[in-house]
Design a protein around this motif. Structure first.
Motif, PDB file in Angstrom:
ATOM      1  N   ALA A  61       0.819  -1.217   0.000  1.00 37.21           N
ATOM      2  CA  ALA A  61       0.000   0.000   0.000  1.00 37.21           C
ATOM      3  C   ALA A  61       0.854   1.270   0.000  1.00 37.21           C
ATOM      4  CB  ALA A  61      -0.933   0.026   1.206  1.00 37.21           C
ATOM      5  N   LEU A  62       2.167   1.126   0.224  1.00 36.78           N
ATOM      6  CA  LEU A  62       3.050   2.293   0.228  1.00 36.78           C
ATOM      7  C   LEU A  62       3.350   2.753  -1.193  1.00 36.78           C
ATOM      8  CD1 LEU A  62       5.735   1.564   2.976  1.00 36.78           C
ATOM      9  CD2 LEU A  62       4.046   3.415   2.965  1.00 36.78           C
ATOM     10  N   ASN A  63       3.210   4.026  -1.432  1.00 32.34           N
ATOM     11  CA  ASN A  63       3.617   4.635  -2.699  1.00 32.34           C
ATOM     12  C   ASN A  63       4.824   5.514  -2.454  1.00 32.34           C
ATOM     13  OD1 ASN A  63       1.708   3.435  -4.274  1.00 32.34           O
ATOM     14  ND2 ASN A  63       0.488   5.271  -4.596  1.00 32.34           N
ATOM     15  N   LEU A  64       5.586   5.740  -3.507  1.00 32.49           N
ATOM     16  CA  LEU A  64       6.816   6.524  -3.442  1.00 32.49           C
ATOM     17  C   LEU A  64       6.666   7.789  -4.265  1.00 32.49           C
ATOM     18  CD1 LEU A  64       9.922   6.849  -2.926  1.00 32.49           C
ATOM     19  CD2 LEU A  64      10.254   5.440  -4.960  1.00 32.49           C
ATOM     20  N   TYR A  65       7.124   8.907  -3.695  1.00 38.68           N
ATOM     21  CA  TYR A  65       7.161  10.173  -4.430  1.00 38.68           C
ATOM     22  C   TYR A  65       8.574  10.723  -4.387  1.00 38.68           C
ATOM     23  CZ  TYR A  65       6.495  15.024  -5.751  1.00 38.68           C
ATOM     24  OH  TYR A  65       6.603  16.233  -6.375  1.00 38.68           O
ATOM     25  N   GLN A  66       9.110  11.083  -5.539  1.00 33.87           N
ATOM     26  CA  GLN A  66      10.432  11.703  -5.650  1.00 33.87           C
ATOM     27  C   GLN A  66      10.323  12.920  -6.551  1.00 33.87           C
ATOM     28  OE1 GLN A  66      12.155   7.694  -6.708  1.00 33.87           O
ATOM     29  NE2 GLN A  66      13.921   8.619  -5.689  1.00 33.87           N
ATOM     30  N   PHE A  67      11.155  13.918  -6.304  1.00 39.67           N
ATOM     31  CA  PHE A  67      11.162  15.106  -7.149  1.00 39.67           C
ATOM     32  C   PHE A  67      12.575  15.681  -7.176  1.00 39.67           C
ATOM     33  CE2 PHE A  67      10.621  16.745  -2.935  1.00 39.67           C
ATOM     34  CZ  PHE A  67      11.154  18.019  -2.927  1.00 39.67           C
ATOM     35  N   ASN A  68      12.764  16.715  -7.948  1.00 40.11           N
ATOM     36  CA  ASN A  68      14.032  17.439  -8.073  1.00 40.11           C
ATOM     37  C   ASN A  68      15.176  16.453  -8.356  1.00 40.11           C
ATOM     38  OD1 ASN A  68      15.806  19.594  -8.168  1.00 40.11           O
ATOM     39  ND2 ASN A  68      15.814  19.932  -5.973  1.00 40.11           N
ATOM     40  N   THR A  69      16.100  16.260  -7.428  1.00 41.41           N
ATOM     41  CA  THR A  69      17.256  15.390  -7.677  1.00 41.41           C
ATOM     42  C   THR A  69      16.879  13.911  -7.629  1.00 41.41           C
ATOM     43  OG1 THR A  69      17.919  15.229  -5.358  1.00 41.41           O
ATOM     44  CG2 THR A  69      18.810  17.086  -6.635  1.00 41.41           C
ATOM     45  N   GLY A  70      15.730  13.572  -7.043  1.00 38.77           N
ATOM     46  CA  GLY A  70      15.309  12.177  -6.928  1.00 38.77           C
ATOM     47  C   GLY A  70      16.007  11.424  -5.813  1.00 38.77           C
ATOM     48  N   THR A  71      16.824  12.117  -5.023  1.00 40.28           N
ATOM     49  CA  THR A  71      17.560  11.460  -3.944  1.00 40.28           C
ATOM     50  C   THR A  71      16.641  11.091  -2.792  1.00 40.28           C
ATOM     51  OG1 THR A  71      19.539  12.707  -4.543  1.00 40.28           O
ATOM     52  CG2 THR A  71      19.542  11.660  -2.378  1.00 40.28           C
ATOM     53  N   ALA A  72      15.837  12.040  -2.343  1.00 37.07           N
ATOM     54  CA  ALA A  72      14.906  11.771  -1.243  1.00 37.07           C
ATOM     55  C   ALA A  72      13.764  10.897  -1.754  1.00 37.07           C
ATOM     56  CB  ALA A  72      14.348  13.070  -0.682  1.00 37.07           C
ATOM     57  N   LYS A  73      13.354   9.975  -0.905  1.00 33.91           N
ATOM     58  CA  LYS A  73      12.257   9.064  -1.242  1.00 33.91           C
ATOM     59  C   LYS A  73      11.169   9.229  -0.194  1.00 33.91           C
ATOM     60  CE  LYS A  73      15.422   5.880  -3.404  1.00 33.91           C
ATOM     61  NZ  LYS A  73      16.140   4.618  -3.296  1.00 33.91           N
ATOM     62  N   HIS A  74      10.048   9.787  -0.601  1.00 35.73           N
ATOM     63  CA  HIS A  74       8.937  10.072   0.299  1.00 35.73           C
ATOM     64  C   HIS A  74       7.878   8.990   0.146  1.00 35.73           C
ATOM     65  CE1 HIS A  74      10.526  14.163   0.934  1.00 35.73           C
ATOM     66  NE2 HIS A  74      10.906  14.038  -0.331  1.00 35.73           N
ATOM     67  N   TYR A  75       7.550   8.311   1.243  1.00 35.45           N
ATOM     68  CA  TYR A  75       6.591   7.212   1.219  1.00 35.45           C
ATOM     69  C   TYR A  75       5.272   7.645   1.862  1.00 35.45           C
ATOM     70  CZ  TYR A  75      10.597   4.397  -0.024  1.00 35.45           C
ATOM     71  OH  TYR A  75      11.700   3.891  -0.662  1.00 35.45           O
ATOM     72  N   PHE A  76       4.177   7.236   1.243  1.00 33.99           N
ATOM     73  CA  PHE A  76       2.863   7.551   1.767  1.00 33.99           C
ATOM     74  C   PHE A  76       1.905   6.414   1.462  1.00 33.99           C
ATOM     75  CE2 PHE A  76       3.091   9.128  -2.511  1.00 33.99           C
ATOM     76  CZ  PHE A  76       1.856   8.854  -3.062  1.00 33.99           C
ATOM     77  N   CYS A  77       0.833   6.332   2.242  1.00 35.49           N
ATOM     78  CA  CYS A  77      -0.172   5.291   2.054  1.00 35.49           C
ATOM     79  C   CYS A  77      -1.017   5.619   0.828  1.00 35.49           C
ATOM     80  CB  CYS A  77      -1.057   5.200   3.297  1.00 35.49           C
ATOM     81  SG  CYS A  77      -2.433   4.036   3.097  1.00 35.49           S
ATOM     82  N   PRO A 114      12.446  22.648  16.106  1.00 36.97           N
ATOM     83  CA  PRO A 114      13.374  23.352  15.217  1.00 36.97           C
ATOM     84  C   PRO A 114      12.970  23.128  13.763  1.00 36.97           C
ATOM     85  CG  PRO A 114      14.558  22.035  16.838  1.00 36.97           C
ATOM     86  CD  PRO A 114      13.111  21.647  16.933  1.00 36.97           C
ATOM     87  N   VAL A 115      13.190  24.143  12.938  1.00 39.94           N
ATOM     88  CA  VAL A 115      12.842  24.075  11.521  1.00 39.94           C
ATOM     89  C   VAL A 115      14.125  24.217  10.706  1.00 39.94           C
ATOM     90  CG1 VAL A 115      11.480  25.089   9.652  1.00 39.94           C
ATOM     91  CG2 VAL A 115      10.575  25.083  11.992  1.00 39.94           C
ATOM     92  N   ASN A 116      14.469  23.153   9.981  1.00 37.56           N
ATOM     93  CA  ASN A 116      15.670  23.171   9.141  1.00 37.56           C
ATOM     94  C   ASN A 116      15.449  24.029   7.900  1.00 37.56           C
ATOM     95  OD1 ASN A 116      17.138  21.474  10.796  1.00 37.56           O
ATOM     96  ND2 ASN A 116      16.558  19.632   9.696  1.00 37.56           N
ATOM     97  N   ASP A 117      16.517  24.669   7.455  1.00 36.44           N
ATOM     98  CA  ASP A 117      16.483  25.478   6.245  1.00 36.44           C
ATOM     99  C   ASP A 117      16.641  24.557   5.040  1.00 36.44           C
ATOM    100  OD1 ASP A 117      16.724  27.257   4.186  1.00 36.44           O
ATOM    101  OD2 ASP A 117      18.419  28.355   5.040  1.00 36.44           O
ATOM    102  N   GLY A 118      15.517  24.059   4.531  1.00 38.22           N
ATOM    103  CA  GLY A 118      15.531  23.165   3.383  1.00 38.22           C
ATOM    104  C   GLY A 118      15.567  23.896   2.058  1.00 38.22           C
ATOM    105  N   VAL A 119      15.317  25.201   2.073  1.00 40.34           N
ATOM    106  CA  VAL A 119      15.405  26.004   0.862  1.00 40.34           C
ATOM    107  C   VAL A 119      16.862  26.118   0.434  1.00 40.34           C
ATOM    108  CG1 VAL A 119      15.032  28.302  -0.112  1.00 40.34           C
ATOM    109  CG2 VAL A 119      13.277  27.259   1.346  1.00 40.34           C
ATOM    110  N   ASN A 120      17.746  26.332   1.418  1.00 42.10           N
ATOM    111  CA  ASN A 120      19.191  26.403   1.178  1.00 42.10           C
ATOM    112  C   ASN A 120      19.816  25.076   1.592  1.00 42.10           C
ATOM    113  OD1 ASN A 120      19.290  29.283   0.378  1.00 42.10           O
ATOM    114  ND2 ASN A 120      18.513  29.551   2.451  1.00 42.10           N
ATOM    115  N   HIS A 121      19.485  24.034   0.856  1.00 46.09           N
ATOM    116  CA  HIS A 121      19.866  22.665   1.191  1.00 46.09           C
ATOM    117  C   HIS A 121      21.389  22.474   1.148  1.00 46.09           C
ATOM    118  CE1 HIS A 121      19.897  18.293   1.108  1.00 46.09           C
ATOM    119  NE2 HIS A 121      18.661  18.365   1.551  1.00 46.09           N
ATOM    120  N   PRO A 122      21.952  21.753   2.119  1.00 44.41           N
ATOM    121  CA  PRO A 122      23.398  21.507   2.130  1.00 44.41           C
ATOM    122  C   PRO A 122      23.917  20.858   0.844  1.00 44.41           C
ATOM    123  CG  PRO A 122      22.383  20.645   4.135  1.00 44.41           C
ATOM    124  CD  PRO A 122      21.283  21.150   3.258  1.00 44.41           C
ATOM    125  N   SER A 123      23.107  20.006   0.211  1.00 44.45           N
ATOM    126  CA  SER A 123      23.526  19.356  -1.033  1.00 44.45           C
ATOM    127  C   SER A 123      23.602  20.329  -2.200  1.00 44.45           C
ATOM    128  CB  SER A 123      22.578  18.210  -1.385  1.00 44.45           C
ATOM    129  OG  SER A 123      22.604  17.228  -0.381  1.00 44.45           O
TER     130      SER A 123
END
Length: 141
Positions: A61-77, A114-123
């Protein structure tokens, strides 16, 4: 709320996806992020190492969503749409796990997150571990 918890069960909203997670830093690692996806998702996530999540039920039932670089893998039901966890872009050896999916835990249990600065991503050359700010929840009396 026991911030030092190391193992806990979790599930999506409808219960189709059930999992057990070993948290590498307990609930102390609770964070939000300002990247385009996390800003819209709005979840508080805690950290688990890759291999630290065991899907007990509903892997299909898990689906995968990736965007931009495709490195992060977001799973959702795929049934209820709830984000359960993601493999991080900033550290692909870690998962971020949605605290709202953890048994007995709510994002509103945290007075400050705490809120990480994901706009200015370290990568992308941004400041590593840069904080954008802090999100506060103040409960009415």
């Amino acid at each position: 709320m026991d911030r030092d918890i190391t193992e806990i069960d979790g599930a999506c909203h409808c219960g189709a996806v059930r999992f057990r997670v070993r948290l590498s830093e307990g609930l102390h690692s609770a964070r939000r992020c300002t990247c385009s996806y996390c800003s819209m998702r709005g979840a508080v996530a805690v950290t688990a190492n890759v291999g630290g999540i065991e899907i007990i039920e509903g892997e299909d039932a898990l689906n995968l969503y990736q965007f931009n670089t495709g490195t992060a893998k977001h799973y959702f039901c795929s049934k209820c749409g709830i984000y359960t966890h993601h493999q991080r872009r900033s550290n692909p050896n870690e998962y971020g796990v949605n605290v709202a999916c953890l048994e007995g835990i709510s994002p509103f249990d945290f007075e400050e997150v705490p809120v990480n600065d994901g706009v200015n991503h370290p990568s992308d050359g941004g400041k590593a571990n840069g904080l954008a700010g802090v999100l506060r929840f103040i409960r009415n009396a």
